[in-house]
Design a protein around this motif. Structure first.
Motif, PDB file in Angstrom:
ATOM      1  N   HIS A 138       1.030  -1.323   0.063  1.00 24.53           N
ATOM      2  CA  HIS A 138      -0.355  -0.277  -0.007  1.00 24.53           C
ATOM      3  C   HIS A 138       0.379   1.178  -0.251  1.00 24.53           C
ATOM      4  N   THR A 139       0.527   2.156  -0.743  1.00 16.72           N
ATOM      5  CA  THR A 139       1.279   3.520  -0.770  1.00 16.72           C
ATOM      6  C   THR A 139       0.459   4.604  -0.229  1.00 16.72           C
ATOM      7  N   SER A 140       1.097   5.273   0.661  1.00 15.39           N
ATOM      8  CA  SER A 140       0.311   6.422   1.208  1.00 15.39           C
ATOM      9  C   SER A 140       0.855   7.692  -0.018  1.00 15.39           C
ATOM     10  N   THR A 141       0.462   8.684   0.482  1.00 18.02           N
ATOM     11  CA  THR A 141       0.680  10.121  -0.441  1.00 18.02           C
ATOM     12  C   THR A 141       0.408  11.162   0.924  1.00 18.02           C
ATOM     13  N   LEU A 142       1.907  11.942   1.226  1.00 19.34           N
ATOM     14  CA  LEU A 142       1.571  13.180   2.251  1.00 19.34           C
ATOM     15  C   LEU A 142       0.956  14.683   1.234  1.00 19.34           C
ATOM     16  N   THR A 143      -0.360  15.179   1.834  1.00 19.72           N
ATOM     17  CA  THR A 143      -0.403  16.186   1.492  1.00 19.72           C
ATOM     18  C   THR A 143       1.625  17.248   1.402  1.00 19.72           C
ATOM     19  N   ASN A 144       1.973  17.268   2.844  1.00 22.11           N
ATOM     20  CA  ASN A 144       3.028  18.359   2.166  1.00 22.11           C
ATOM     21  C   ASN A 144       4.236  17.512   2.372  1.00 22.11           C
ATOM     22  N   SER A 145       4.684  17.231   2.132  1.00 20.96           N
ATOM     23  CA  SER A 145       6.203  16.899   1.575  1.00 20.96           C
ATOM     24  C   SER A 145       7.229  16.647   2.179  1.00 20.96           C
ATOM     25  N   MET A 146       8.441  15.791   2.423  1.00 20.72           N
ATOM     26  CA  MET A 146       8.843  15.990   3.238  1.00 20.72           C
ATOM     27  C   MET A 146      10.297  16.799   2.360  1.00 20.72           C
ATOM     28  N   VAL A 147      11.450  16.933   3.209  1.00 18.88           N
ATOM     29  CA  VAL A 147      12.380  17.466   2.521  1.00 18.88           C
ATOM     30  C   VAL A 147      13.463  16.572   1.962  1.00 18.88           C
ATOM     31  N   GLU A 148      13.660  15.859   2.756  1.00 18.67           N
ATOM     32  CA  GLU A 148      14.180  13.983   2.407  1.00 18.67           C
ATOM     33  C   GLU A 148      13.999  13.108   2.101  1.00 18.67           C
ATOM     34  N   THR A 149      14.688  11.874   1.451  1.00 21.58           N
ATOM     35  CA  THR A 149      13.393  10.983   1.222  1.00 21.58           C
ATOM     36  C   THR A 149      13.975   9.555   2.364  1.00 21.58           C
ATOM     37  N   THR A 150      15.253  10.183   3.222  1.00 22.23           N
ATOM     38  CA  THR A 150      16.109   9.500   3.997  1.00 22.23           C
ATOM     39  C   THR A 150      15.758  10.222   5.083  1.00 22.23           C
ATOM     40  N   THR A 151      14.474  10.681   5.147  1.00 20.66           N
ATOM     41  CA  THR A 151      14.169  10.540   7.007  1.00 20.66           C
ATOM     42  C   THR A 151      13.018   9.280   7.739  1.00 20.66           C
ATOM     43  N   PRO A 152      13.274   9.661   8.863  1.00 19.38           N
ATOM     44  CA  PRO A 152      12.997   7.837   9.627  1.00 19.38           C
ATOM     45  C   PRO A 152      11.395   8.118   9.652  1.00 19.38           C
ATOM     46  N   ILE A 153      11.279   6.698   9.381  1.00 22.74           N
ATOM     47  CA  ILE A 153       9.697   6.238   9.226  1.00 22.74           C
ATOM     48  C   ILE A 153       9.428   4.879  10.161  1.00 22.74           C
ATOM     49  N   SER A 154       8.899   5.382  10.913  1.00 23.16           N
ATOM     50  CA  SER A 154       8.524   3.953  12.021  1.00 23.16           C
ATOM     51  C   SER A 154       7.158   3.417  11.776  1.00 23.16           C
ATOM     52  N   THR A 155       7.221   1.896  11.828  1.00 24.13           N
ATOM     53  CA  THR A 155       6.740   0.758  11.551  1.00 24.13           C
ATOM     54  C   THR A 155       5.682   0.067  12.046  1.00 24.13           C
ATOM     55  N   SER A 156       4.507  -0.462  12.371  1.00 22.31           N
ATOM     56  CA  SER A 156       3.911  -1.787  13.437  1.00 22.31           C
ATOM     57  C   SER A 156       4.064  -2.828  13.255  1.00 22.31           C
ATOM     58  N   TYR A 157       3.992  -2.882  14.092  1.00 20.77           N
ATOM     59  CA  TYR A 157       4.586  -4.886  13.930  1.00 20.77           C
ATOM     60  C   TYR A 157       3.357  -5.359  14.464  1.00 20.77           C
ATOM     61  N   ALA A 158       2.891  -6.229  13.504  1.00 23.61           N
ATOM     62  CA  ALA A 158       1.795  -7.386  14.423  1.00 23.61           C
ATOM     63  C   ALA A 158       1.509  -9.086  14.629  1.00 23.61           C
ATOM     64  N   THR A 159       0.580  -8.901  15.351  1.00 26.01           N
ATOM     65  CA  THR A 159       0.637 -10.343  15.735  1.00 26.01           C
ATOM     66  C   THR A 159      -0.652 -10.592  15.859  1.00 26.01           C
ATOM     67  N   ASN A 160      -1.164 -12.318  15.532  1.00 34.52           N
ATOM     68  CA  ASN A 160      -2.723 -12.310  15.825  1.00 34.52           C
ATOM     69  C   ASN A 160      -2.293 -14.023  15.904  1.00 34.52           C
ATOM     70  N   GLY A 161      -2.324 -14.167  16.791  1.00 32.24           N
ATOM     71  CA  GLY A 161      -1.781 -15.706  17.643  1.00 32.24           C
ATOM     72  C   GLY A 161      -0.800 -16.859  16.976  1.00 32.24           C
ATOM     73  N   SER A 162      -0.970 -17.142  16.538  1.00 31.50           N
ATOM     74  CA  SER A 162       0.272 -18.222  15.922  1.00 31.50           C
ATOM     75  C   SER A 162       1.193 -17.091  14.652  1.00 31.50           C
ATOM     76  N   ASN A 163       0.336 -16.454  14.754  1.00 26.13           N
ATOM     77  CA  ASN A 163       0.294 -15.972  13.282  1.00 26.13           C
ATOM     78  C   ASN A 163       1.531 -14.487  13.717  1.00 26.13           C
ATOM     79  N   ASN A 164       2.743 -14.064  12.463  1.00 24.89           N
ATOM     80  CA  ASN A 164       3.809 -12.704  12.686  1.00 24.89           C
ATOM     81  C   ASN A 164       3.633 -12.384  11.744  1.00 24.89           C
ATOM     82  N   TYR A 165       3.185 -11.127  12.031  1.00 31.37           N
ATOM     83  CA  TYR A 165       3.291 -10.107  10.560  1.00 31.37           C
ATOM     84  C   TYR A 165       4.626  -9.190  10.286  1.00 31.37           C
ATOM     85  N   ASN A 166       5.032  -8.585   9.782  1.00 29.42           N
ATOM     86  CA  ASN A 166       6.521  -7.986   9.677  1.00 29.42           C
ATOM     87  C   ASN A 166       5.010  -6.722   8.660  1.00 29.42           C
ATOM     88  N   ILE A 167       5.792  -5.828   8.976  1.00 28.87           N
ATOM     89  CA  ILE A 167       5.298  -4.115   8.644  1.00 28.87           C
ATOM     90  C   ILE A 167       6.082  -3.190   7.996  1.00 28.87           C
TER      91      ILE A 167
END
Length: 133
Positions: A68-97
């Motif tokens: 999935h691609t999210s488009t920002l309303t106001n752009s960032m100066v650089e492409t190397t800015t820090p991004i924090s993603t979530s990590y999900a688990t559903n019982g015995s299934n683990n997902y990496n975002i």
């Protein structure tokens, strides 16, 4: 009696775009603007992908299963800015975002179920830090 400060705008006295805030008990300080997330997107990636909460996000595109691609309303100066993603688990299934690709104005996330393949997870989110353009 407690004090209440009500304002619509804050700006630094010495430098307009810079406000230094003193931290907790150790007296260390931080720059207020640098510590704030500049974008936030929480979305359900299953079925028709839909944003459930956002800040500075113009749109969400469902590219393929688990992408999935999210488009920002106001752009960032650089492409190397820090991004924090979530990590999900559903019982015995683990997902990496994680980030698949990043530009100044977009973030593409990929969601992978461990040991399987790309997966449309209902609990996807990221926040992005750095300087706005």
């Amino acid at each position: 009696m407690t004090s209440k400060l009500q304002v619509d705008n804050l700006e630094g006295r010495t430098t307009k775009g810079s406000i230094t805030v003193t931290g907790e008990s150790n007296g260390a300080s931080t720059n207020l603007q640098q510590g704030l997330a500049k974008a936030l997107c929480v979305y359900n990636g299953q079925g028709t992908a839909a944003i459930t909460d956002s800040f500075n996000i113009a749109s969400l595109t469902d590219n393929a299963s688990g992408k999935h691609t999210s488009t920002l309303t106001n752009s960032m100066v650089e492409t190397t800015t820090p991004i924090s993603t979530s990590y999900a688990t559903n019982g015995s299934n683990n997902y990496n975002i994680a980030t698949e690709s990043v530009t100044a104005s977009t973030v593409q996330l990929r969601t992978v179920q461990w040991g399987v393949d790309y997966y449309d997870d209902p609990r996807c989110s990221f926040s992005r830090f750095g300087d706005l353009a």
